[in-house]
Motif scaffolding. Structure first.
Motif, PDB file in Angstrom:
ATOM      1  N   LEU A  66       6.033   0.313  -0.830  1.00  0.00           N
ATOM      2  CA  LEU A  66       6.026  -1.252  -2.018  1.00  0.00           C
ATOM      3  C   LEU A  66       5.886  -0.947  -3.300  1.00  0.00           C
ATOM      4  CD1 LEU A  66       2.421  -2.529  -0.054  1.00  0.00           C
ATOM      5  CD2 LEU A  66       5.148  -3.615  -0.581  1.00  0.00           C
ATOM      6  N   ILE A  67       5.368   0.893  -4.016  1.00  0.00           N
ATOM      7  CA  ILE A  67       5.603   0.884  -5.241  1.00  0.00           C
ATOM      8  C   ILE A  67       7.508   1.314  -5.208  1.00  0.00           C
ATOM      9  CG2 ILE A  67       5.663   3.388  -6.419  1.00  0.00           C
ATOM     10  CD1 ILE A  67       2.968   3.331  -5.810  1.00  0.00           C
ATOM     11  N   LEU A  68       7.938   1.389  -4.354  1.00  0.00           N
ATOM     12  CA  LEU A  68       9.773   1.546  -4.398  1.00  0.00           C
ATOM     13  C   LEU A  68       9.757   0.131  -4.850  1.00  0.00           C
ATOM     14  CD1 LEU A  68      10.775   3.668  -1.663  1.00  0.00           C
ATOM     15  CD2 LEU A  68      11.106   4.568  -4.910  1.00  0.00           C
ATOM     16  N   LEU A  69       9.613  -1.186  -4.262  1.00  0.00           N
ATOM     17  CA  LEU A  69       9.516  -2.384  -4.007  1.00  0.00           C
ATOM     18  C   LEU A  69       9.712  -2.596  -5.368  1.00  0.00           C
ATOM     19  CD1 LEU A  69      10.715  -5.074  -2.835  1.00  0.00           C
ATOM     20  CD2 LEU A  69       8.473  -5.072  -2.053  1.00  0.00           C
ATOM     21  N   ALA A 120      -6.575 -13.930   1.239  1.00  0.00           N
ATOM     22  CA  ALA A 120      -5.492 -15.073   1.202  1.00  0.00           C
ATOM     23  C   ALA A 120      -5.393 -16.250   0.134  1.00  0.00           C
ATOM     24  CB  ALA A 120      -6.543 -16.225   1.923  1.00  0.00           C
ATOM     25  N   VAL A 121      -5.901 -15.534  -1.083  1.00  0.00           N
ATOM     26  CA  VAL A 121      -4.937 -16.429  -2.390  1.00  0.00           C
ATOM     27  C   VAL A 121      -3.854 -16.187  -2.907  1.00  0.00           C
ATOM     28  CG1 VAL A 121      -5.612 -17.139  -4.418  1.00  0.00           C
ATOM     29  CG2 VAL A 121      -7.389 -17.752  -2.952  1.00  0.00           C
ATOM     30  N   LYS A 122      -3.928 -14.357  -2.349  1.00  0.00           N
ATOM     31  CA  LYS A 122      -2.847 -14.026  -3.318  1.00  0.00           C
ATOM     32  C   LYS A 122      -1.618 -13.688  -2.336  1.00  0.00           C
ATOM     33  CE  LYS A 122      -2.892 -11.160  -7.124  1.00  0.00           C
ATOM     34  NZ  LYS A 122      -4.399 -11.115  -7.734  1.00  0.00           N
ATOM     35  N   MET A 123      -1.618 -13.977  -0.906  1.00  0.00           N
ATOM     36  CA  MET A 123      -0.647 -13.881  -0.192  1.00  0.00           C
ATOM     37  C   MET A 123       0.400 -14.889   0.026  1.00  0.00           C
ATOM     38  SD  MET A 123      -0.793 -11.627   3.024  1.00  0.00           S
ATOM     39  CE  MET A 123       0.221 -11.522   4.107  1.00  0.00           C
ATOM     40  N   PRO A 124      -0.074 -15.750  -0.006  1.00  0.00           N
ATOM     41  CA  PRO A 124      -1.007 -17.108   0.176  1.00  0.00           C
ATOM     42  C   PRO A 124      -0.706 -17.517   1.248  1.00  0.00           C
ATOM     43  CG  PRO A 124       0.442 -18.169  -1.122  1.00  0.00           C
ATOM     44  CD  PRO A 124       1.874 -17.164  -0.516  1.00  0.00           C
ATOM     45  N   MET A 184       0.876  -7.919  -2.974  1.00  0.00           N
ATOM     46  CA  MET A 184      -1.247  -7.397  -2.868  1.00  0.00           C
ATOM     47  C   MET A 184      -2.026  -8.033  -2.059  1.00  0.00           C
ATOM     48  SD  MET A 184      -1.082  -7.652  -6.843  1.00  0.00           S
ATOM     49  CE  MET A 184       0.776  -6.455  -7.847  1.00  0.00           C
ATOM     50  N   GLY A 185      -1.815  -9.507  -1.462  1.00  0.00           N
ATOM     51  CA  GLY A 185      -2.279  -9.423  -0.826  1.00  0.00           C
ATOM     52  C   GLY A 185      -2.391  -9.067   0.565  1.00  0.00           C
ATOM     53  N   GLY A 186      -0.873  -8.990   1.383  1.00  0.00           N
ATOM     54  CA  GLY A 186      -0.560  -8.517   2.626  1.00  0.00           C
ATOM     55  C   GLY A 186      -1.021  -7.101   2.421  1.00  0.00           C
ATOM     56  N   TYR A 187      -1.056  -5.715   1.450  1.00  0.00           N
ATOM     57  CA  TYR A 187      -0.930  -5.197   1.016  1.00  0.00           C
ATOM     58  C   TYR A 187      -2.679  -4.721   0.966  1.00  0.00           C
ATOM     59  CZ  TYR A 187      -2.361  -0.048  -0.909  1.00  0.00           C
ATOM     60  OH  TYR A 187      -2.518   0.663  -1.492  1.00  0.00           O
ATOM     61  N   GLY A 188      -3.560  -5.365   0.631  1.00  0.00           N
ATOM     62  CA  GLY A 188      -5.075  -5.831   0.445  1.00  0.00           C
ATOM     63  C   GLY A 188      -5.249  -5.880   2.269  1.00  0.00           C
ATOM     64  N   PHE A 189      -4.568  -6.535   2.743  1.00  0.00           N
ATOM     65  CA  PHE A 189      -5.264  -6.623   4.209  1.00  0.00           C
ATOM     66  C   PHE A 189      -5.315  -5.417   4.829  1.00  0.00           C
ATOM     67  CE2 PHE A 189      -4.294 -11.009   4.028  1.00  0.00           C
ATOM     68  CZ  PHE A 189      -5.627 -11.996   4.609  1.00  0.00           C
ATOM     69  N   ILE A 190      -3.865  -4.749   4.583  1.00  0.00           N
ATOM     70  CA  ILE A 190      -3.832  -3.235   5.424  1.00  0.00           C
ATOM     71  C   ILE A 190      -4.669  -2.632   5.102  1.00  0.00           C
ATOM     72  CG2 ILE A 190      -1.609  -2.528   4.274  1.00  0.00           C
ATOM     73  CD1 ILE A 190      -0.214  -2.260   6.761  1.00  0.00           C
ATOM     74  N   ARG A 191      -4.611  -2.267   3.620  1.00  0.00           N
ATOM     75  CA  ARG A 191      -5.602  -0.970   3.262  1.00  0.00           C
ATOM     76  C   ARG A 191      -7.365  -1.838   3.104  1.00  0.00           C
ATOM     77  NH1 ARG A 191      -3.511   2.394   3.191  1.00  0.00           N
ATOM     78  NH2 ARG A 191      -2.507   2.745   1.529  1.00  0.00           N
ATOM     79  N   PHE A 192      -6.946  -2.355   3.264  1.00  0.00           N
ATOM     80  CA  PHE A 192      -8.587  -2.802   2.418  1.00  0.00           C
ATOM     81  C   PHE A 192      -9.715  -3.766   4.923  1.00  0.00           C
ATOM     82  CE2 PHE A 192      -7.470  -2.424  -0.893  1.00  0.00           C
ATOM     83  CZ  PHE A 192      -8.340  -1.509  -1.806  1.00  0.00           C
TER      84      PHE A 192
END
Lengths: 487, 508
Positions: free
Chosen positions: B83-86, B213-217, B247-255
């Motif tokens: 994701l950083i590369l993206l 969910a809002v971020k995803m959205p 960031m939403g998807g990352y949040g799901f996968i990380r948290f």
């Protein structure tokens, strides 16, 4: 404890009172010509007191060594930290004043003297260990403040502000005094430690009324809902440097005083005042947030913003824990810097003739006509809204953290949702400055002192300030520990 | 790389650039911004080359306890690396795409560079509060970008974007505070292995869900997205679709998944229901749009629903698929917004009907647009296919119904994207001004070329992108194993085919 060591503990207060008295004589002798010199000398006196108090704060002074006059006065780290903020805020109020009053020739030499006297009163307030010294300090502070509010005698708004402040302030003092007399009547003592011991067994109805009246009187002084109505009028009417002063130093003093009374005098009956504080806190957050939305005058706007912030500070008090008290001190320190910065920015809004501009609509497009000023003000607004990465976020975080530690999940959740409402109106200021077409009426130049104060407060609210979280947190922790040592 | 703080450097470079841009003139600001983002891209490539696949889970870690209560802790795993590369890949392209911005260039570039700092910070943060500071901080530059350089209705869009996401985020903050009190640490890797009590997990999960969910959205809290996209300048849309949604998807996968596995399973139905609704409803809405940006914005919501479906499949295919969809969507939707920007710069309208027959006068443009359209649909050979196939294969093991409904998104996606392409690139040249538009300039080639190459690379050889993430996804899958649902497919291992010698004999 002998008289000598008691006197040694109140050296800063002695310096302040002597300076104020001597300067008053100077003023009587030399007239308004001396106002500049008097201001400088007052600042020097405040600076000296600041550095006298600082070592005790850093060392976390606490315990019996800090008690003067048989418990009437306490020079512990908790009072010390509050005094540092008060002296700094008073100094700022002195620095910004000459440019504001000087334009109309209204700069009279009494101004610094009154600020000094008010500061002395606050210094006694935060150190009070007895209901009597509490009242003496509070009245000294208030009487000087009433005069300051009406300082622009020719301006009807200023006179109105002074009168309003006086009448309502006197009412609040009366309520407070009534509460104190009830407390004395039902506990038989006026010292905080004595009241604490007397209430240890339980709270009688009379003492309960005493507690409630004392809290109501102090809630007026910190402009917490439902005793907040005077704030917007007084803030709008008082001369802007005085408003900056009101929004910072006396607020710190009253909040710290309230904290000491709540934890020390009524510390064994936390359950009795906790609900009241929770209600006041949430009501202040909501009323402060909703009230600010419709404002068109920047000073009224900041008045509601201060009501809102008091609500967040009270979240810390509502926890009833040492961590909560520490969080309050951190929030207060951040609040003082943000508020001083915002009012300095307001003082810098002038048209080409130097007339102050207070209408929010006139700030339209400020980012294009005065980019540096707009950037600093935007940073302060985002910071007041508590948005990371600005430093204002840290203040909110620590009080919510303390609330969660104390198990007040519902309070923290409601308060944080309230902070979203308040974010809306802070964003509105940014929107007006950045998105709208320039009104281009703000053209006045400001002097270096204003720029310096604004830059310092903007830098202190920038993400860089997170490096200060360690030392600041430590000072606040020591201060709270000093408070709870007596408790 | 030893102890060299490369992640901090990746935050510092754009930050210095952002501050310099504020004081620089227009031309200088453009050059500074381009230089800073290119340096960061180079640093990102260094990061990728030095990432030790199969090495420790967290690499390039830095830890400095310089704050009270939390610390400056950075570090990445394969997921964060991608994701950083993206982010660093899209940034220089955004700077190039901002050519048509002519007012307040210094501030504009400064806001973009600041955004890059915060984006890299979000993916690199290893401390809960540090993450929150970056995550929430993104709102400020985006608010300014939409509000200052946006279209007609920009102020409404800016407020809506800001307040929607802020309300979601503050609930997450409360949950974070609770977690820190409970677990006694703010360290994300430690929290990822901490077992929160099952009763509390539900509430914590919901609070995090409100934010992500809002971020995803996700449908129905997606309504800020079309407004924000339509009003934002082209580069703003690219970053919004390309990185911020991730960031939403990352949040799901990380948290959400590793920290609350039980709650994730318990509330799986909610995610599935919202995702299925999103796929069908937003795809149908996209079908009737007259505004190009709005159409692509709605398609984003549909694609992100495939991501959530994949994430909550609780198996390796689903998680890998979700990650690839995120990366692919970052590239493809970014590229589609750039394609819209290219013709918007020429004709200053986003209305589809004002174009037509562009394949005749802009052949190179039509080829690029076609490629990205196909990638968005998920044509094999493009990145979109890999991700969607894996996601749907993953979810099929859990629920064939969800898989069936989600697959309609592919069909509807083909419908609205091809319809869009047809109206813009094919047909008669009914508008003279559209017919007179010149083909891609060298700058536009530079913007679209690299993305096209990346899309094809990811479509043909996804292993390059999957390899760094594989170990982390397997670790996550192992963490989820104890809670993973059984699934309705009820796969039964069949008897192995009888071993005979017939085949061998036939060969002889």
């Amino acid at each position: 404890m002998d008289l000598g060591s008691s006197l040694a503990l109140i050296v800063p207060e002695i310096i302040l009172s002597l300076t104020a008295l001597v300067l008053l004589l100077v003023v009587a002798w030399a007239g308004d010509k001396a106002s500049c010199a008097v201001s400088i000398l007052s600042c020097v006196a405040l600076g000296a007191c600041f550095f006298l108090v600082a070592p005790a704060v850093c060392a976390g002074a606490s315990g019996p060594d800090t008690v003067a006059f048989g418990g009437q006065f306490r020079a512990d780290a908790f009072a010390g930290l509050a005094k540092l903020m008060i002296f700094a805020a008073s100094g700022a109020a002195l620095i910004v004043a000459p440019a504001f009053f000087g334009r109309t020739g209204a700069m009279r030499a009494e101004y610094p003297v009154l600020v000094l006297l008010s500061t002395l009163g606050m210094s006694i307030m935060v150190s009070a260990g007895d209901l009597v010294s509490l009242y003496v300090g509070l009245e000294l502070q208030s009487l000087a403040a009433y005069v300051l509010a009406a300082f622009l005698r020719d301006d009807t708004r200023s006179a109105e502000a002074g009168l309003k402040y006086f009448v309502l302030g006197a009412l609040a003092s009366g309520i407070l005094l009534f509460g104190m007399s009830l407390t004395y009547g039902f506990t038989g003592t006026t010292t905080f430690s004595g009241i604490r011991a007397a209430l240890d067994g339980g709270l009688s109805n009379g003492a309960m009324f005493g507690l409630i009246f004392v809290l109501a009187g102090l809630a007026f002084k910190i402009s917490a809902v439902p005793f907040h109505m005077w704030t917007p009028d007084v803030y709008e009417g008082a001369p802007t440097p005085v408003t900056a002063f009101f929004a910072t130093a006396p607020k710190v003093a009253a909040i710290v005083l309230l904290t000491r009374v709540a934890f020390e005098a009524f510390g064994t009956q936390i359950g009795a005042w906790q609900q009241i504080v929770i209600f006041t806190s949430l009501a202040s957050i909501v009323v402060g947030a909703l009230g600010a939305i419709g404002q068109s005058n920047i000073k009224r706007f900041l008045a509601y913003s201060s009501i809102n912030n008091v609500g967040f500070i009270l979240v810390g008090l509502a926890t009833g824990t040492e961590a909560g008290a520490s969080a309050m001190m951190v929030y207060l320190a951040i609040y003082v810097v943000m508020t001083v910065g915002s009012f300095v920015a307001v003082l810098m809004l002038k048209d080409e003739n130097g007339e102050p501009i207070e209408a929010i609509s006139q700030m339209a497009g400020l980012s294009r006509t005065r980019p540096a000023l707009a950037l600093c003000l935007a940073a302060l607004m985002f910071s007041l809204a508590g948005l990371p990465p600005l430093f204002g976020f840290w203040g909110k975080l620590v009080v919510f953290w303390a609330a969660m530690e104390a198990g007040l999940v519902a309070l923290a959740t409601l308060a944080i949702v309230g902070s979203v409402i308040s974010a809306y109106y802070y964003l509105k200021i940014v929107k007006i400055m950045y998105f709208d077409e320039p009104a281009d009426t703000i053209r006045g130049k400001s002097d270096g002192a204003h720029w310096a104060l604004l830059a310092i407060s903007a830098i202190l609210m920038s993400p860089l300030a997170y490096l200060l979280t360690g030392p600041l947190g430590e000072l606040a922790d020591r201060a709270a520990a000093a408070l709870f040592l007596f408790a | 790389m030893g102890g060299f703080p490369i992640l901090s450097l990746m935050l510092l470079v754009p930050l210095v650039g952002a501050i310099t841009c504020l004081f620089a003139g227009d031309r200088a600001a453009r050059s500074i911004a381009l230089a800073a983002t290119l340096i960061n891209l180079a640093l990102g490539v260094v990061l990728w080359l030095n990432f030790d696949i199969g090495g420790p889970q967290w690499q390039f870690t830095e830890r400095a306890p310089i704050f009270a209560g939390f610390s400056w802790a950075l570090g990445i795993d394969g997921i964060a690396l991608m994701l950083i590369l993206l982010s660093v890949f899209l940034m220089p392209i955004c700077i190039l795409a901002s050519h048509s911005i002519d007012k307040r260039v210094g501030e504009y570039m400064s806001a973009f560079l600041l955004m890059e700092v915060l984006m890299v910070g979000v993916f690199a943060a290893q401390d809960l509060f540090l993450f929150y500071i970056f995550f929430e901080g993104v709102l400020i530059p985006m608010y300014l970008i939409i509000g200052i350089w946006g279209g007609q209705n920009r102020i409404y869009a800016a407020y809506k974007f800001f307040l929607y996401t802020l309300l979601g985020s503050v609930l997450m903050l409360i949950a974070m505070l609770w977690m820190v009190n409970e677990a006694g640490t703010t360290d994300i890797p430690t929290l990822m292995a901490y077992d929160f009590p099952a009763g509390a997990q539900t509430w914590l999960w919901l609070a995090f869900f409100a934010s992500f969910a809002v971020k995803m959205p996700m449908w129905p809290v997606h309504t800020w997205l079309p407004d924000a996209h339509v009003q934002a300048p082209t580069a703003g849309s690219v970053i919004l679709a390309g990185v911020l949604l991730k960031m939403g998807g990352y949040g799901f996968i990380r948290f959400s998944l590793p920290m609350f596995p039980e709650a994730s399973v318990q509330l799986m139905w909610l995610v599935f229901a919202l995702s299925m609704a999103a796929v069908v409803i937003t795809s149908l809405i996209a079908l009737v749009q007259h505004d190009m940006k709005k159409l692509i914005a709605y398609s984003s919501v549909a694609h992100m629903a495939i991501v959530t479906v994949g994430l909550f499949a609780f198996n390796v295919q689903g998680l890998e698929g979700a990650m690839i969809v995120m990366l692919s969507h970052g590239l493809v939707s970014g590229a589609l917004f750039l394609c819209v920007g290219v013709i918007y710069d020429r004709l200053h309208t986003r209305e589809i009907d004002r174009y037509g027959g562009l394949a005749i006068n802009m052949p190179a443009y039509a080829v690029f647009f076609l490629l990205f359209t196909m990638a968005s649909i998920g044509l094999p050979g493009t990145s979109g296919f890999v991700g969607e196939f894996l996601s749907l294969a993953g979810i099929y093991q859990v629920s064939s119904w969800v898989a069936a409904v989600s697959t309609t998104g592919i069909i509807l996606g083909a419908a609205y994207m091809l319809y869009l392409y047809w109206r813009i690139a094919f047909g008669v040249q009914k508008n003279a001004d559209a017919a007179a538009m010149p083909d891609l300039s060298a700058r536009e080639w530079l913007m679209l070329g690299p993305i096209a190459a990346a899309v094809l690379w990811m479509g043909v050889y996804p292993e390059s992108f999957l390899a760094p993430m594989r170990q982390d996804i397997q670790a996550l899958d192992a963490r989820l194993a104890r809670a993973a649902p059984e699934g309705d497919a009820r796969l039964v291992m069949g008897d192995p085919a009888p071993v005979t010698n017939e085949a061998h004999e036939g060969a002889h």
